[in-house]
Design an enzyme around this catalytic site. Structure first.
Site, short mmCIF file in Angstrom:
data_model
loop_
_atom_site.label_atom_id
_atom_site.label_comp_id
_atom_site.label_asym_id
_atom_site.label_seq_id
_atom_site.Cartn_x
_atom_site.Cartn_y
_atom_site.Cartn_z
CG ASP A 1 -5.05 2.37 1.63
OD1 ASP A 1 -5.78 1.26 0.93
OD2 ASP A 1 -3.99 1.71 1.40
CG ASP B 1 -5.88 -3.01 3.78
OD1 ASP B 1 -5.12 -2.48 4.09
OD2 ASP B 1 -6.73 -2.39 2.87
N GLY C 1 -2.33 -4.30 9.65
CA GLY C 1 -1.36 -4.42 10.05
C GLY C 1 -0.61 -6.06 9.83
CG HIS D 1 -4.26 -1.41 -0.79
ND1 HIS D 1 -5.81 -2.04 -1.57
CD2 HIS D 1 -4.77 -1.66 -0.17
CE1 HIS D 1 -5.80 -2.00 -0.22
NE2 HIS D 1 -6.01 -1.27 0.11
CG MET E 1 -11.56 -3.14 6.15
SD MET E 1 -9.82 -2.69 5.38
CE MET E 1 -8.85 -1.89 5.92
CG MET F 1 -8.26 6.87 3.01
SD MET F 1 -7.52 6.83 4.34
CE MET F 1 -6.70 5.89 4.22
CG HIS G 1 -9.72 -0.04 0.27
ND1 HIS G 1 -8.55 -0.41 1.42
CD2 HIS G 1 -10.47 -0.50 0.92
CE1 HIS G 1 -9.37 -0.16 2.09
NE2 HIS G 1 -10.80 -0.51 1.91
CB SER H 1 -0.89 0.42 1.27
OG SER H 1 -1.39 1.15 1.49
N GLY I 1 -8.79 3.78 7.78
CA GLY I 1 -7.94 5.57 7.56
C GLY I 1 -6.61 5.52 8.00
CG PHE I 2 -5.62 6.81 10.57
CD1 PHE I 2 -4.86 7.80 10.54
CD2 PHE I 2 -6.85 5.90 11.43
CE1 PHE I 2 -5.14 8.99 9.97
CE2 PHE I 2 -7.17 7.61 11.44
CZ PHE I 2 -7.52 8.64 11.62
N GLY I 3 -2.73 4.42 8.01
CA GLY I 3 -1.53 3.33 8.10
C GLY I 3 -0.79 2.87 9.37
N GLY I 4 -0.27 2.20 9.86
CA GLY I 4 0.60 1.68 10.53
C GLY I 4 -0.35 1.37 12.12
CG MET J 1 -11.14 2.93 2.75
SD MET J 1 -9.26 2.94 3.50
CE MET J 1 -8.27 3.21 2.33
C1 DX5 Z 1 -5.72 1.44 5.94
C2 DX5 Z 1 -5.72 0.85 4.62
C3 DX5 Z 1 -4.49 0.04 4.58
C4 DX5 Z 1 -2.93 0.52 5.10
C5 DX5 Z 1 -3.09 -0.78 5.34
O1 DX5 Z 1 -7.04 2.35 6.17
O2 DX5 Z 1 -6.73 0.40 4.33
O3 DX5 Z 1 -3.77 -0.23 3.78
O4 DX5 Z 1 -2.26 1.12 4.55
O5 DX5 Z 1 -1.17 -0.32 6.49
P1 DX5 Z 1 0.05 -0.70 7.41
O6 DX5 Z 1 -0.07 -2.57 7.18
O7 DX5 Z 1 0.51 -0.03 7.71
O8 DX5 Z 1 -1.57 -1.20 8.40
ZN ZN Z 2 -6.62 -0.19 1.96
#
Ligand code: DX5
Ligand code: ZN
Length: 215
Positions: free
Chosen positions: A35, A175, A177, A33, A137, A37, A66, A8, A142-145, A68
């Site tokens: 994302d 998708d 973590g 991927h 999911m 939003m 994706h 992603s 909403g957020f990475g990490g 969102m």
């Molecule tokens: C979260 C996104 C994910 C995100 C995953 O809302 O849809 O695609 O980028 O990031 P990690 O792998 O850091 O959880």
């Molecule tokens: Zn995603």
């Protein structure tokens, strides 16, 4: 089933997006991927179809978009025009899911549905014969990490069984973590498409990270 690794770009360096994409392409990624939003469906904003269209010019990777966003049907034409290969919409975000999926497919793209961690599989049940992929999911979008939500594991297994019972070998994408440890867990549970943001982009050697996820 064939394993696909879909890094992603959410956690990539946005100033050098083209290079960041080249990096994972060379590193053996199967899909990119993307994302998207809208700040309404999820409490964060990223980018839309115009950015995706520019990125289309720098890579031949399969674009797994994706969405969102609320009312994703409004943007299907834009993503087609931008060069998306697949559009995944949230079951929680549209009132007419079947119409939306059929519209995506009518545009020649692959179509998928995504479910938030709290959304039961029954929300996807009637759509199984219509979709190319189901995204479960493993964090709240909403957020990475963010940390992987382990209670999604039995949900993956139940979905794989539902598909098997229906005679389908549809892709199950996960998708949020995903790393070396959770990647093994989701694959064992029955997922075959692994999205990874911070695990791939947060390390020096993206190629190695992709290889580990695929192993
Ligand atoms: C979260 C996104 C994910 C995100 C995953 O809302 O849809 O695609 O980028 O990031 P990690 O792998 O850091 O959880
Ligand atoms: Zn995603």
């Amino acid at each position: 089933m064939e394993i696909k690794i879909a890094p992603s770009i959410l956690t990539a360096d946005f100033v050098r997006l083209a290079d960041e994409i080249k990096k994972i392409e060379k590193g053996g990624a199967d899909w990119l991927h993307v994302d998207v939003m809208d700040g309404v469906f999820v409490p964060n904003l990223t980018f839309g179809a115009p950015v995706v269209k520019k990125l289309r010019g720098v890579t031949d990777l399969f674009f797994d978009c994706h969405l969102m966003v609320e009312s994703p049907e409004k943007y299907v034409d834009d993503f087609k025009d931008a060069g998306a290969d697949q559009v995944v919409v949230h079951v929680e975000a549209t009132k007419h899911l079947h119409r939306c999926i059929e519209y995506i497919k009518s545009k020649g793209m692959k179509a998928g549905i995504a479910l938030n961690p709290a959304t039961p599989l029954s929300a996807a049940e009637e759509m199984l014969p219509y979709v190319d992929i189901i995204l479960l999911m493993t964090v709240n979008p909403g957020f990475g990490g963010q940390s992987f939500i382990e209670s999604v594991l039995p949900k993956i297994t139940r979905l794989r069984k539902m598909l098997y019972d229906a005679g389908l070998d549809t892709d199950i994408e996960v998708d949020g973590g995903i790393n070396e440890k959770t990647g093994k867990m989701v694959r064992k549970a029955g997922a075959n498409v692994l999205v990874a943001g911070s695990y791939v982009y947060g390390v020096k050697d993206a190629k190695k990270a992709i290889k580990i996820l695929r192993a």
